[in-house]
Motif scaffolding. Structure first.
Motif, PDB file in Angstrom:
ATOM      1  N   ASP A 100       0.872  -1.174   0.000  1.00 14.30           N
ATOM      2  CA  ASP A 100       0.000   0.000   0.000  1.00 14.30           C
ATOM      3  C   ASP A 100       0.909   1.224   0.000  1.00 14.30           C
ATOM      4  N   MET A 101       1.102   1.808  -1.163  1.00 14.32           N
ATOM      5  CA  MET A 101       2.051   2.898  -1.300  1.00 14.32           C
ATOM      6  C   MET A 101       1.672   4.122  -0.467  1.00 14.32           C
ATOM      7  N   ARG A 102       0.398   4.333  -0.265  1.00  9.93           N
ATOM      8  CA  ARG A 102      -0.021   5.491   0.533  1.00  9.93           C
ATOM      9  C   ARG A 102       0.506   5.381   1.954  1.00  9.93           C
ATOM     10  N   VAL A 103       0.545   4.147   2.464  1.00  5.80           N
ATOM     11  CA  VAL A 103       0.993   3.926   3.826  1.00  5.80           C
ATOM     12  C   VAL A 103       2.504   3.864   3.897  1.00  5.80           C
ATOM     13  N   SER A 104       3.107   3.041   3.006  1.00  8.73           N
ATOM     14  CA  SER A 104       4.531   2.760   3.123  1.00  8.73           C
ATOM     15  C   SER A 104       5.420   3.936   2.772  1.00  8.73           C
ATOM     16  N   ALA A 105       4.944   4.848   1.935  1.00  7.31           N
ATOM     17  CA  ALA A 105       5.787   5.986   1.551  1.00  7.31           C
ATOM     18  C   ALA A 105       5.098   7.332   1.740  1.00  7.31           C
TER      19      ALA A 105
ATOM     20  N   GLY B 160      -5.675  13.315  -5.846  1.00  6.03           N
ATOM     21  CA  GLY B 160      -6.145  13.390  -4.474  1.00  6.03           C
ATOM     22  C   GLY B 160      -7.208  12.375  -4.116  1.00  6.03           C
ATOM     23  N   ASN B 161      -7.324  11.305  -4.925  1.00  5.72           N
ATOM     24  CA  ASN B 161      -8.360  10.305  -4.663  1.00  5.72           C
ATOM     25  C   ASN B 161      -7.934   9.224  -3.676  1.00  5.72           C
ATOM     26  N   ASP B 162      -6.658   9.220  -3.299  1.00  5.07           N
ATOM     27  CA  ASP B 162      -6.151   8.290  -2.292  1.00  5.07           C
ATOM     28  C   ASP B 162      -6.407   6.837  -2.671  1.00  5.07           C
ATOM     29  N   ARG B 163      -6.158   6.511  -3.932  1.00 10.07           N
ATOM     30  CA  ARG B 163      -6.375   5.149  -4.420  1.00 10.07           C
ATOM     31  C   ARG B 163      -5.170   4.258  -4.127  1.00 10.07           C
ATOM     32  N   VAL B 164      -5.422   2.982  -3.925  1.00  6.84           N
ATOM     33  CA  VAL B 164      -4.359   2.021  -3.656  1.00  6.84           C
ATOM     34  C   VAL B 164      -3.897   1.351  -4.949  1.00  6.84           C
ATOM     35  N   CYS B 165      -4.829   0.923  -5.764  1.00  9.99           N
ATOM     36  CA  CYS B 165      -4.502   0.181  -6.988  1.00  9.99           C
ATOM     37  C   CYS B 165      -3.792   1.048  -8.025  1.00  9.99           C
ATOM     38  N   ALA B 166      -4.007   2.365  -7.974  1.00 11.42           N
ATOM     39  CA  ALA B 166      -3.520   3.268  -9.013  1.00 11.42           C
ATOM     40  C   ALA B 166      -2.007   3.296  -9.133  1.00 11.42           C
ATOM     41  N   PHE B 167      -1.295   2.904  -8.103  1.00 12.30           N
ATOM     42  CA  PHE B 167       0.160   2.947  -8.168  1.00 12.30           C
ATOM     43  C   PHE B 167       0.731   1.873  -9.102  1.00 12.30           C
ATOM     44  N   CYS B 168      -0.111   0.913  -9.457  1.00  8.79           N
ATOM     45  CA  CYS B 168       0.332  -0.116 -10.406  1.00  8.79           C
ATOM     46  C   CYS B 168      -0.600  -0.269 -11.608  1.00  8.79           C
ATOM     47  N   HIS B 169      -1.891  -0.006 -11.441  1.00  7.92           N
ATOM     48  CA  HIS B 169      -2.862  -0.299 -12.493  1.00  7.92           C
ATOM     49  C   HIS B 169      -3.697   0.926 -12.867  1.00  7.92           C
TER      50      HIS B 169
END
Length: 256
Positions: free
Chosen positions: A37-42, A49-58
């Motif tokens: 979960d990039m939002r958490v780990s970095a 500003g949508n705070d999406r999790v999947c968007a960092f890869c897909h």
């Protein structure tokens, strides 16, 4: 491997330049709040500003077009990693034998878009490649494939089915196999006879985690989406598909 399986190499920590917040999701609880979960780990905010999790890869739209049409890139939103990697070779195992010609074939190349230190963690959706890189390739660090080098990591990019000469079912296989072709290995179990990951209650078959049904990749050991993996007695969730306790992960494939 079934095409829906994605790359997996667990981020076991971030280098000092990253403001790191420890993930709270344990093994099998999904990407949200996991080490992926990039939002958490970095502490990164998704573009828009949508705070999406999947968007960092897909991405559902405008996915990248990899240089090779045959490349594995499932709606991929990150840069195309086109580096050529040095493969693992030693006196006991040569992964270039029965190789695809690409040490980072399949899901492994997707892992490298974060882990080889050439593409920033926050690079996605066409954003600039200006963030922190995972360049720590020391033991316990998250960098893998740094400096285009996969020679000090578990072999990937080779045809597991062709190399394995050992007997098949892990429940009955206790002795070495007999090689029938050059460069087969007697102490690697075949994956075409129902071989499953040890001590994983889901009875996941190794053959289903091989790219195109035969190629060893990062995803053969790791589950990037943190759904089918086990943590066991480890203090850190390495996204592995069998416990590290008693070397269950290693003994899934290796006859020792």
């Amino acid at each position: 491997m079934k095409k829906r399986i994605l790359a997996a190499v667990a981020i076991v920590g971030l280098n000092a330049a990253v403001a790191y917040s420890a993930p709270t999701a344990t093994a099998g609880q999904g990407v949200l709040n996991s080490v992926h979960d990039m939002r958490v780990s970095a502490n990164i905010t998704d573009i828009g500003g949508n705070d999406r999790v999947c968007a960092f890869c897909h991405t559902p739209h405008h996915a990248i077009k990899p240089a090779a049409a045959s490349s594995y890139a499932p709606l991929w939103s990150r840069m195309d990693d086109q580096q050529t990697f040095v493969a693992y070779q030693s006196a006991t195992f040569d992964s270039t034998v029965y190789s695809t010609g690409d040490a980072a074939a399949g899901p492994t190349r997707l892992c490298m878009t974060c882990h080889d230190g050439s593409i920033a963690l926050d690079q996605h959706y066409g954003s600039a490649n200006t963030g922190t890189m995972l360049t720590n390739d020391n033991f316990g660090g998250p960098g893998v494939g740094v400096n285009k080098d996969l020679s000090n990591d578990h072999p990937v990019g080779f045809d597991y089915m062709a190399i394995a000469a050992g007997c098949g079912d892990s429940n009955i296989c206790t002795t070495a196999g007999t090689a029938t072709t050059p460069d087969q290995y007697n102490y690697i179990r075949k994956a075409d006879q129902g071989l499953t990951y040890r001590d994983n209650p889901a009875n996941i078959k190794v053959a289903d985690r091989l790219y195109n049904g035969s190629i060893m990749t990062c995803a053969t050991c790791h589950d990037v989406h943190n759904k089918k993996n086990l943590q066991g007695a480890e203090t850190m969730n390495y996204l592995v598909l069998a416990p590290q306790k008693d070397s269950a992960l290693c003994l899934t494939c290796h006859i020792k």
